[in-house]
Every structure is written in structure tokens, then in C-alpha cells.
Enzyme design. Structure first.
Site, PDB file in Angstrom:
ATOM      1  N   ASP A  50      -8.942   4.193  -1.824  1.00 20.30           N
ATOM      2  CA  ASP A  50      -9.806   4.639  -0.721  1.00 20.30           C
ATOM      3  C   ASP A  50     -11.100   5.272  -1.219  1.00 20.30           C
ATOM      4  O   ASP A  50     -11.245   6.497  -1.281  1.00 20.30           O
ATOM      5  CB  ASP A  50      -9.042   5.613   0.176  1.00 20.30           C
ATOM      6  CG  ASP A  50      -7.877   4.934   0.861  1.00 20.30           C
ATOM      7  OD1 ASP A  50      -7.845   3.683   0.890  1.00 20.30           O
ATOM      8  OD2 ASP A  50      -6.985   5.642   1.372  1.00 20.30           O
ATOM      9  N   GLU A  93       2.709   4.955  -3.948  1.00 22.25           N
ATOM     10  CA  GLU A  93       2.755   5.953  -5.051  1.00 22.25           C
ATOM     11  C   GLU A  93       4.123   6.626  -5.148  1.00 22.25           C
ATOM     12  O   GLU A  93       4.489   6.966  -6.267  1.00 22.25           O
ATOM     13  CB  GLU A  93       1.644   6.981  -4.839  1.00 22.25           C
ATOM     14  CG  GLU A  93       0.238   6.415  -5.006  1.00 22.25           C
ATOM     15  CD  GLU A  93      -0.224   5.502  -3.869  1.00 22.25           C
ATOM     16  OE1 GLU A  93       0.263   5.665  -2.750  1.00 22.25           O
ATOM     17  OE2 GLU A  93      -1.046   4.619  -4.127  1.00 22.25           O
ATOM     18  N   ASP A 148       0.854  -1.189   0.000  1.00 20.21           N
ATOM     19  CA  ASP A 148       0.000   0.000   0.000  1.00 20.21           C
ATOM     20  C   ASP A 148       0.892   1.243   0.000  1.00 20.21           C
ATOM     21  O   ASP A 148       2.111   1.141   0.175  1.00 20.21           O
ATOM     22  CB  ASP A 148      -0.874  -0.043   1.262  1.00 20.21           C
ATOM     23  CG  ASP A 148      -1.880   1.083   1.312  1.00 20.21           C
ATOM     24  OD1 ASP A 148      -2.276   1.564   0.240  1.00 20.21           O
ATOM     25  OD2 ASP A 148      -2.275   1.467   2.431  1.00 20.21           O
TER      26      ASP A 148
HETATM   27  C1  GLC Z   1      -4.493   3.462   2.960  1.00 19.00           C
HETATM   28  C2  GLC Z   1      -5.033   2.264   2.182  1.00 19.00           C
HETATM   29  C3  GLC Z   1      -6.052   1.535   3.003  1.00 19.00           C
HETATM   30  C4  GLC Z   1      -5.444   1.136   4.340  1.00 19.00           C
HETATM   31  C5  GLC Z   1      -4.869   2.338   5.058  1.00 19.00           C
HETATM   32  C6  GLC Z   1      -4.118   1.968   6.324  1.00 19.00           C
HETATM   33  O1  GLC Z   1      -5.471   4.405   3.150  1.00 19.00           O
HETATM   34  O2  GLC Z   1      -5.548   2.637   0.941  1.00 19.00           O
HETATM   35  O3  GLC Z   1      -6.541   0.428   2.311  1.00 19.00           O
HETATM   36  O4  GLC Z   1      -6.393   0.514   5.134  1.00 19.00           O
HETATM   37  O5  GLC Z   1      -3.980   3.033   4.208  1.00 19.00           O
HETATM   38  O6  GLC Z   1      -3.070   1.109   6.073  1.00 19.00           O
END
Ligand code: GLC
Length: 799
Positions: free
Chosen positions: A483, A408, A405
């Protein structure tokens, strides 16, 4: 903003007349008097690459996007010259290059224009960063439509829109908000029944204007790098998408459990809560294959560590979950906490693996753990190191899969939301700044993760997920749409995004079912599940701070509906797996927008909601509250309503009844849809029989069922079972022929054939030319027949 479509703009520079031409087998070099070179490469009969240099100088030819396995080769290549143009002609297309302007025009062999330059290639020197902004403009053809471009949260037809690609952490994004998490600079144009595709392989920020600024012009440009694009000719959209997908690659088959239902939240902890979650699924008999641990399992958000208080015995917990049929998936982010006592940080520092700023200091930014440094995943040595970091977590602790995650990379508390643009990157030996590496960073991270997971789960198959992606990331990883928000509008967005990703070569995709931010009510959750079970990746995930989002978090009726649809997904597993196999092997998108399914029907060009799941199932989610059904467009052909059995004619809009416990669902006539029994998780049951749902058609239809050991790599050595069925229905007859391939022996011996919509009463049944007494075939009231899985021909004759 400076665009490439402002004719008056004085900064633009253009090629002038061609003064030199050279051919080197499949490559042609056209050089202009002012030092522009067009390198034109014929890749296939219907695929050509265009690459432009200014000042006689190409940059080294390097791309992260192109798959090593991409098919090359053409059967015909001719080169000619007229007074005004050069002609490069393959067996399927003709490219004209104008001698005075270097502009190109591509037509089919009948001279029908597919795509042509307006201003063509032009550029603007960039005095701030060096290099050029590189630009291309094309003429928009009459009634041209545009599709593709990754995860854009906007109408499926991009006509009239301008979008750009810069992978961005876009929490709670809105409809039409751009850019989002993916950079997939590939679009499909469709006009006059001709589809073609353009893939602008440039990792700088890229921009696309689809007749937004000027009605008759389509343009694309980048803030740096080369004008370097691939052109694919259809005329079928399927050929275009498959050619692009072949070029940028597909994943290997995932383990079958990865196609089951997955449950996630930010975050499930401590371990007792995770265990209880698993127990609840089994108690309520809601199938589920994987549970996700978000960042809170870590020690102070340090990657590759465990919070010993919340998870004192991760190995024991993972083993216990596994006994109950659950796989454990954990999150790993790119930001490494700046902490001298933390081994990952130490190793990276000792080996100089972190990204540095233009003037030398380390690049730093805040993420969950506080101030972090960021490994340079564009360095092959760093990727190797990163892959090996997974050893303990997987080989020793037993984690099954990894979720990357924030890659980017997302950086908090800075307006740019990411690394400063002067940050340096190795770019596999082509050093550059973040301007060039940004869009590819996350892909290189997940590539390293994929290598590591693959190594340590062996002989099982890896399963990896990523949020950020550039074209080609589909070779390594599954992905989700980031998200989103628990609103009805986001249900619409999820549907469009997943279809768009599939058209953009990236099929292994799903949304956070129910919405990540905010909380859905039971109705929205149920409707979203009804969509999500038809997405290649099916996972509920939520931010957790607005309440629970488990299947039982609403009222009992919702739980019942959710169970019913998850069960349907488990029944459809062999169908879904076959879809994946077709995607992996033949580059066929797992989900098809209606325009892909039937581009000759102009009604499909602007549809957003309906889609084809695989090749033969039509789905149209209900996207409004309090609905008892909805209007939808059924593509041409006849369709069996899955719920009522009614056969309806397509090619028109219809009202379809779908109360809260149903979603409009239709099966293409003639289809043979395999069903597994409901299991609580993949592998729970040893299969004793495969159900084949046969949907009668007067005419011919082909269906396929692919199966293998559901994990491992034997399938690559022939260890699979491929069944091709040919259905031929007549007024009083139904013939099904089976052709089998592969050495894998399924655990079941027989098929249960369930006949749907048979318009006649059965008089006789013959299996491989032998008449079978009706009582021995157990012809039941609901028209099911049991026969050996090895039959070659089943012949049903009506009275
Ligand atoms: C980001 C991700 C989400 C995750 C969060 C905490 O917002 O997109 O899926 O739960 O980080 O790790």
C-alpha cells in the site's frame, strides 16, 4: 535494544577453543570446549553454509526457503591444519577457522579477504521464550557497500543503515520505514571489486546492521532459531545474485498475458461496472490483459464466495470479458469469517485446520469480514485442502488467476497488527510459535494457492500474486510492493524497491502504479506509468476512495501518454519474455541496478534511479514535477537514445531531455531488440512478422529472443524457439549471425530488420552468402530490411 555489537554486554556468550574436528564428505564439524558446534558445508566451489549449535545440539535441519532444484557440487575440496587455524579450501575460496575462537575468515585463492568475522558467532540465552538470540558480527571492509534485503524503502546502498525483517501490513508506509511486507534476509557486500552474498536463513525476526552502530562492523542476528547462513562468493555481483537465486529458486514461466498491462482497483463492482471498464479499454484502444476483483466481489468478505447481488452471474461475466481478451484475477485473503453457516469455516473447523493459541483456544482476529480464524498454512494437509478450495472458482466459474493479500497475516485493531506471538503452527512437522512462523506464513499461503491454481488451470500456466513473502516465495508467486501512496517520493521508492527485489532474487514484482492511497495528478500518473511499464509486473491499483485511476481518468493528453507507454510495453513483450526466461532458467535478475551492471565503476555504487531493463535497455524515470528532462548517469559504453537516435557515450552524468511524453530511454549499442506489433491483449493478433531493432555498434554484441506458445507446458519438452544473434559491426560492414534452437515454429515467417545508427550507406546485402538485389529486400527509406526468419548470416556492406 540489545544488539550483538555491544562488547560490554554481559549476556553474550562466545565459543571457546576447538577440541574436536570431524569431516563427513562435504561437511565439517568443529566442536568447542564449551559445546558450540560449527557445521560447515561446502555446497559449491564458491558457496558455503555455516550453521552453529550451542550445547552440542542442532535443531532438525529444515528450511522453507531452499529450492529442491538448487545446484550442488564442487570440483575441489581440501582440508588442512596449521598451528592456529583449520583451512577448508575449494577451487575458488579458502575458509579459515580459528582454533581458539571459532571465528572464520574467507578469502579468495590469492588470499584477498572477502569476508571475516569480528566477534563472529555469539549468542544470548532467552529466558522468556527459551532458546537463544543468535548473533553474528563481521568486519566491514574498507569502502564496503551493501545491497539487497528485499523491499526496504530506503537508499539502494544500505551502508550505515539498520533494518529488520518482520513481514508487516504497512499501509501508506513512508521512505525509510521498516519493516514492510517482505522478509528477505539476503544481502550483497561489495568492496575492492569483490562482491559476496550472505543469506541468513532464519524465519524469526532478523536484524541487520550495516556499519550503522559501529563504522567497521556489520552484524546480523535473530530473536530465535539457529545461526544458519549461506555465503556466496562472486567476485562479480551477478554470480552472487545468481547463486542465491539458484538456492532459493525461480518461478516457472508465467503465461505471457501476465506480462501485459493489468488494471485493478479496490473495488470494481457491480459486474456492469467491470464490463464497462473492459469496453472502455477496447474503445480507447489502450492495451490491457487483466482486470482485478478486490474483496467486494465476495459475499460479506467470505473467501470463495460471490456477492450474488453485485455479481449475479460471475461465470457469464468472466466469459464475456474473456471474449474481449481480458483475464479475471480475484483476491483471496487468509482470514476466514467465523460463521457456522459458511462452508469454508465449517470444513476448517471439522478438520482442525485453524491456528490455535498457546493454551489451546482458536486464534482469532479481525479482518474485513469481522472476526476471523486463520488456517495454519504451515501444515501440509491444510495447504492441500486450501489448494482444492479453488476448484469451483477456477474450474467451474472460470477465474484465471488469484491474488493473495493480507497474508502477513494482517490483523486489524491490535497494536501488533498480526497474530499473537504464542499462536501455534505446525511448520511442516516442526511445531513452533508465531515468532518463528510469522515471516513464512504468507509464503505458505501463496504456495498452497499456487498449487491449487496450477492444478485447476491446467493445461494452462498458473499466475498468482502475494503481498507477504519470505525468501523463496518467488518460486510460487508474483508480488507487489503493497500500500504505497500517490506522491513523487513514492515514485522514487517504487523504483528503488523493484530494483532491490530483483537483486534479492525476486524479479516478478511491481508497484501499485499511480499510488494506492491518495490520488495522483495526471503528471504523476503519467510519470509512474513511464516507470511501471518497465517493471516485470505492470498493474495500476488504487484504494478507490480518492477518485479514479484508469488511464482515461485524467486529461486527454495523459491518456495519450499512458497509451503510448503501454503500447511500448506490448511491443517489447518478446524482449520482456526473454528476460523472464533468463530469470527463470539462469537466475538472472530481470532488472539490474547499475552497480550490478558495472560494479567496477565506483560511480554506480550509490546510484538509485537508473536501471537496466533486461540486459540492454537503460531506463531512468523522471521523478519530479514540471521536469523537461533530468540529469542521469549513463554507465560505461555507448548508448543509442531511443527517442532521438543519437549515440552517446556513457561513464558520465548527462542532462537528458524528457518532456512529459518521454522518459530517458537508451539502448545498448549492438543490441538487437525484438518488437511485436501493438496488440490490445496478448494473442489478439496472429504474428505475421517479428521486428528486430538493430542498434549498430563497431564491435560485437550478443542478443537473444526466446519465444514459445505463450502458455502451456510444451516449452518444457523443447517446444520453444530460441534465437541467439551475434552482431559484429565494422566501419563499413555489419554482420548478424543467427543460431536457432528449439522445436517451436513461430507463426511468422519473416523478420523486419530495422537498422538504427548505421554509419554508412548500404551498397550490398548478402543473406547466407547470396547477394540479394536491393530492390527485392525492400530497403526502405527508414532502413528496414525484410528477410526470412531462418537466415543464418546477414551481411550488410557499406559503400
Ligand atoms: C490491502 C491491499 C490492497 C487492497 C486492500 C483491500 O490494503 O494491500 O491492495 O486493495 O487491502 O482488499
Amino acid at each position: 535494544m540489545i544488539t550483538n555489537t555491544e562488547l560490554e554486554y554481559k549476556g553474550n556468550l562466545y565459543p571457546n577453543e576447538i577440541v574436536d574436528v570431524k569431516q563427513e564428505s562435504d561437511k565439517f564439524y568443529f566442536t568447542t570446549d564449551n559445546g558450540v558446534i560449527l557445521e560447515l558445508t561446502v555446497i559449491r566451489n564458491s558457496a558455503v553454509r555455516f550453521r552453529y549449535a550451542t550445547e552440542h545440539l542442532f535443531q532438525p535441519d529444515f528450511s522453507y526457503a531452499i529450492s529442491e532444484n538448487a545446484i550442488k557440487g564442487f570440483s575441489q575440496l581440501e582440508f588442512r591444519e596449521t598451528e592456529t587455524e583449520y583451512w577448508v579450501e575449494t577451487a575458488r575460496i579458502r575458509v579459515l577457522i580459528d582454533k581458539k575462537t571459532l571465528r572464520t575468515q574467507i578469502s579468495d585463492k590469492d588470499g584477498k579477504i572477502i569476508n571475516e568475522d569480528e566477534l563472529g558467532f555469539h549468542w544470548e540465552e532467552n529466558y522468556t521464550h527459551g532458546g537463544n538470540s543468535v548473533k553474528m558480527s563481521k568486519i566491514t571492509q574498507a569502502s564496503e557497500s551493501f545491497y539487497g534485503m528485499g523491499d526496504k524503502a530506503t537508499h539502494s546502498n544500505l551502508k550505515g543503515k539498520r533494518v529488520n525483517n518482520w513481514v508487516t501490513d504497512q499501509y501508506a508506509y513512508g521512505k525509510d520505514q521498516d519493516p514492510l511486507y517482505k522478509a528477505i534476509p539476503f544481502y550483497i557486500g561489495l568492496h575492492n571489486q569483490i562482491a559476496y552474498g550472505i543469506f541468513f536463513d532464519n524465519t524469526f525476526r532478523t536484524h541487520f546492521d550495516f556499519s550503522h552502530e559501529r563504522r567497521n562492523v556489520t552484524s546480523f542476528w535473530a530473536d530465535g532459531g539457529e545461526m544458519n547462513y549461506y555465503f556466496f562468493y562472486g567476485p562479480e555481483m551477478s554470480r552472487v545474485v545468481q547463486a542465491y537465486t539458484d538456492l532459493t529458486g525461480t518461478p516457472e514461466l508465467p503465461p505471457l498475458w501476465a506480462l501485459g498491462y493489468h488494471q485493478s482497483k479496490w473495488s470494481y463492482y457491480p459486474d456492469s461496472q467491470v464490463r464497462a471498464l473492459g469496453k472502455q479499454f477496447r474503445k480507447l484502444k489502450i492495451p490491457c490483459d487483466a482486470i482485478y476483483l478486490d474483496i467486494d466481489y465476495m459475499d460479506g468478505f467470505r473467501c470463495f464466495t460471490w456477492d450474488k447481488e453485485k455479481f449475479p452471474d460471475p461465470k457469464g461475466m468472466i466469459q464475456d470479458l474473456e471474449k474481449d481478451g481480458f483475464k479475471t484475477v480475484v483476491m483471496i485473503d487468509p482470514g476466514i469469517k467465523v460463521d457456522r453457516d459458511y462452508w469454508v469455516y465449517q470444513e476448517a473447523m471439522e478438520n482442525d485446520y485453524f491456528c490455535k493459541r498457546g493454551d489451546g483456544p482458536l486464534m482469532r482476529g479481525k479482518v474485513w469480514p469481522g472476526v476471523c480464524s486463520f488456517p495454519d498454512f504451515t501444515n501440509p494437509e491444510v495447504r492441500k485442502w486450501w489448494a482444492n478450495l479453488y476448484k469451483e472458482m477456477i474450474a467451474e466459474t472460470g477465474v484465471h488467476a488469484v491474488w493473495n493479500d493480507m497474508n502477513e497475516p494482517a490483523v486489524m485493531e491490535v497494536p501488533t497488527k498480526t497474530a499473537p506471538l504464542d499462536t501455534r503452527h505446525n511448520y511442516d512437522g516442526h511445531p513452533c510459535s508465531h515468532r518463528k512462523a510469522h515471516n513464512i506464513y504468507g509464503t505458505q499461503m501463496v504456495r498452497a494457492t499456487y498449487e491449487g491454481v496450477k492444478k485447476f488451470v491446467f493445461p494452462k500456466r498458473p499466475f498468482v500474486i502475494t503481498r507477504a513473502a519470505y525468501a523463496g516465495a518467488q518460486r510460487y508467486s508474483c508480488t507487489w510492493t503493497g500500500d504505497n501512496v500517490a506522491t513523487w517520493e513514492h515514485l522514487w521508492i517504487a523504483n528503488v524497491q523493484v530494483q532491490r527485489m530483483c537483486l534479492s532474487g525476486y524479479s516478478f514484482v511491481g508497484s501499485d502504479i499511480g499510488g494506492f492511497a491518495e490520488q495522483p495528478n495526471g503528471e504523476l500518473f503519467a510519470r509512474w506509468i513511464q516507470l511501471g511499464v518497465f517493471h516485470p509486473f505492470c498493474r495500476v491499483h488504487s484504494s478507490g476512495d480518492h477518485g479514479d485511476q484508469e488511464p482515461w481518468s485524467f486529461d486527454p493528453e495523459v491518456t495519450k501518454i499512458v497509451r503510448k507507454f503501454i503500447e511500448l510495453r506490448y511491443q517489447l513483450l518478446p524482449y520482456l519474455y526473454t528476460m523472464f526466461w533468463k530469470y527463470s532458467r539462469d537466475n538472472v535478475p530481470m532488472i539490474k541496478s547499475l552497480v550490478y551492471f558495472d560494479q567496477e565503476d565506483p560511480q554506480t555504487h550509490f546510484r538509485t534511479d537508473e536501471f537496466i531493463f533486461g540486459d540492454q535497455i537503460l531506463v531512468c524515470p523522471v521523478q519530479e514535477p514540471n521536469a523537461k528532462g533530468r540529469r542521469m548517469y549513463l554507465p560505461r559504453g555507448n548508448w543509442h537514445n531511443y527517442w532521438t537516435g543519437e549515440v552517446v557515450e556513457g561513464g558520465m552524468e548527462k542532462w537528458v531531455v524528457a518532456d512529459i511524453d518521454k522518459v530517458p530511454l537508451f539502448i545498448k549499442e549492438g543490441a538487437i531488440i525484438p518488437f511485436y506489433p501493438v496488440q490490445q491483449y496478448v494473442g489478439e493478433i496472429e504474428l505475421k512478422q517479428l521486428t528486430l531493432n538493430v542498434y549498430y555498434k563497431q564491435g560485437i554484441e550478443d542478443s537473444t529472443v526466446y519465444e514459445d506458445a505463450q502458455d502451456g507446458f510444451d516449452y518444457k519438452k523443447g517446444g520453444y524457439s530460441l534465437r541467439n544473434f551475434k552482431l559484429n559491426g565494422k566501419e563499413k560492414e555489419l554482420i548478424i549471425q543467427q543460431y536457432k534452437d528449439g522445436t517451436y515454429e513461430t507463426t511468422y515467417d519473416s523478420f523486419k530488420i530495422r537498422l538504427h545508427g548505421l554509419p554508412f550507406k548500404i551498397k550490398t546485402i548478402e543473406v547466407d552468402n547470396v547477394k540479394v538485389p536491393l530492390d527485392t529486400v525492400r530497403l526502405n527509406g527508414d532502413s528496414t530490411i525484410e528477410i526470412s526468419k531462418n537466415f543464418t548470416e546477414l551481411h550488410i556492406i557499406g559503400a
